[in-house]
Write an enzyme that holds these catalytic residues in place. Structure first.
Site, PDB file in Angstrom:
ATOM      1  N   LYS A  93       0.800  -1.230   0.000  1.00  0.00           N
ATOM      2  CA  LYS A  93       0.000   0.000   0.000  1.00  0.00           C
ATOM      3  C   LYS A  93       0.831   1.278   0.000  1.00  0.00           C
ATOM      4  CE  LYS A  93      -4.528  -1.379   1.678  1.00  0.00           C
ATOM      5  NZ  LYS A  93      -4.357  -2.787   2.121  1.00  0.00           N
ATOM      6  N   GLU A 115     -10.346   7.295   4.146  1.00  0.00           N
ATOM      7  CA  GLU A 115     -11.021   6.356   5.028  1.00  0.00           C
ATOM      8  C   GLU A 115     -10.105   5.155   5.212  1.00  0.00           C
ATOM      9  OE1 GLU A 115     -11.663   6.685   1.803  1.00  0.00           O
ATOM     10  OE2 GLU A 115     -10.929   4.681   1.254  1.00  0.00           O
ATOM     11  N   SER A 381       1.562  -9.700  -1.073  1.00  0.00           N
ATOM     12  CA  SER A 381       1.253  -8.276  -0.891  1.00  0.00           C
ATOM     13  C   SER A 381       1.634  -7.726   0.476  1.00  0.00           C
ATOM     14  CB  SER A 381      -0.238  -8.032  -1.154  1.00  0.00           C
ATOM     15  OG  SER A 381      -1.027  -8.876  -0.343  1.00  0.00           O
TER      16      SER A 381
END
Ligand SMILES: *Cc1c(COP(=O)(O)O)cnc(C)c1O
Length: 401
Positions: A93, A115, A381
């Site tokens: 991310k 958010e 990931s």
């Protein structure tokens, strides 16, 4: 598939029929401003060289590609991992958060707003805000705040303000509404930073572009290690950003088979899973059109996954297009297979995967067994430290299983 990235999305942010910006007129104008700014700034020499330097010195890129000798010996095939778990903050991310924050800096913005569901995006964005000296405001449902205490603490230590969202189900969907509302009040000094390849145009495009580094690195590294391209590439799909990252290294090469793995949860009954592409139908949510798990009225269904980073009732519009084109094969891994894969990778390779990533590992293990001659590259990931308490409380230690 030549010139794929020039073709998709089109100038209005559509991937064939999916994507776009289904928003009130004032917000469309704001999205157009961000799109124009992104197109000019992201091509500038300053932006590119600064992002390159951040990736190398702050994030620790390139992350390695690793051959899983023990896992391959047990399950067959030749299984490799792209190690996004070794990216700073422990997941992919940060790749798009650093890009979005750098864009905010070039736009002269003072504050980032977003958010978060489980808190992973909130932590990555708070990290990026700290790096650039920007304010950071994270909207989070009260239910998630109670569930994800360590990530709430992390965000606060990194200097972010966490805004509790107290209406509706008090989870991710309400947090999106709340963050968008706050952003609308102050678009002049703030940039809204979405956490995956979802939302209105230009976000699915921008986030994909920032994640492309994963696929570009992986393609070169895998080729250098083996002298060939992988037969199969596998990634988990929540919103779909880590998958678009690694797929983009191979999308123009049809010889390489691409597999996106959705969270199958407990069963295929409504509310028991979040397999949007497998069980959904096209619809609009949060300003974009894509496959959507929905009822007859078009209201989003409740969703569930053992991995909180995967439980979203929609999916990135580019994935919807790639499904219809049959360029990517979308599959499901359920909770049980995922937990098995979590323990297998940990024990056999010394790598504890995030529960999200363990979905990809679970599917790859099945694929390897059926195709023992083939090579499989998995996008790992993220790392699983964040999941340890939950896994042990729910499933016990390996010796108890
Ligand atoms: C958030 C998250 C995901 C899911 O997001 P995508 O946009 O589908 O990639 C997957 N893995 C990890 C480790 C995450 O934190």
């Amino acid at each position: 598939m030549k010139n794929y990235f020039k073709q998709y999305p089109d100038a209005n942010g559509f991937f064939k029929e999916y994507g776009g910006a289904f928003l009130p007129p004032d917000l469309i104008e704001e999205m157009n401003r961000i799109t124009d700014a992104y197109h000019s700034i992201s091509k500038s020499h300053n932006f590119i060289s600064e992002l390159r330097s951040i990736r190398k010195h702050f994030q620790g890129r390139p992350t390695p590609v690793y051959f899983c000798q023990n896992l391959s010996a047990k399950y067959g095939g030749r299984i490799y991992l792209k190690r996004e778990d070794l990216n700073h903050t422990g997941a992919h991310k940060l790749n798009h958060c650093m890009g979005e924050a750098l864009l905010a800096k070039h736009l002269g913005k003072k504050k980032l707003i977003a958010e978060t569901g489980a808190g992973q995006h909130g932590v990555a964005l708070a990290t990026a805000a700290a790096y650039f000296g920007l304010e950071c405001e994270i909207h989070m449902g009260e239910v998630d705040i109670a569930k994800e205490h360590p990530n709430v603490v992390r965000m606060k230590i990194l200097g972010a303000t966490v805004v509790p969202v107290t209406h509706g189900l008090k989870t991710l969907k309400e947090a999106v509404d709340s963050a968008f509302g706050a952003y609308l009040k102050d678009t002049a000094t703030t940039l809204y930073c979405i956490g995956s390849v979802v939302g209105p145009h230009p976000f699915p495009m921008m986030v994909r572009d920032f994640q492309r580094v994963v696929g570009i690195e992986a393609q070169a590294q895998f080729f250098e290690m083996t002298g060939e391209e992988p037969d199969h590439v596998v990634a988990c799909v929540g919103g779909g950003s880590n998958a678009m990252g690694i797929f983009s290294g191979y999308i123009e090469n049809k010889e390489v088979k691409l597999h996106g793995v959705e969270p199958g949860g407990i069963s295929n009954k409504k509310g028991d899973h979040a397999s949007t592409l497998t069980y959904g139908k096209p619809g609009v949510l949060h300003g974009f059109k894509s496959y959507l798990l929905q009822d007859e009225k078009g209201e989003p269904d409740p969703v569930y996954s053992v991995a909180s980073g995967l439980d979203y009732p929609s999916v990135g519009p580019e994935h919807s297009m790639l499904k219809d084109m049959e360029r990517v094969n979308y599959e499901v891994a359920n909770d049980e297979e995922t937990i098995d894969a979590f323990f297998e990778l940990s024990r056999l390779e010394g790598i504890i995967p995030a529960l999200e990533s363990a979905h990809a590992v679970a599917y790859a293990m099945k694929l390897a067994t059926k195709n023992p001659q083939k090579s499989i590259l998995i996008n790992l990931s993220g790392r699983g430290d964040k999941d340890l308490d939950f896994v042990v409380d729910t499933y016990g230690l390996p010796e108890d299983r």
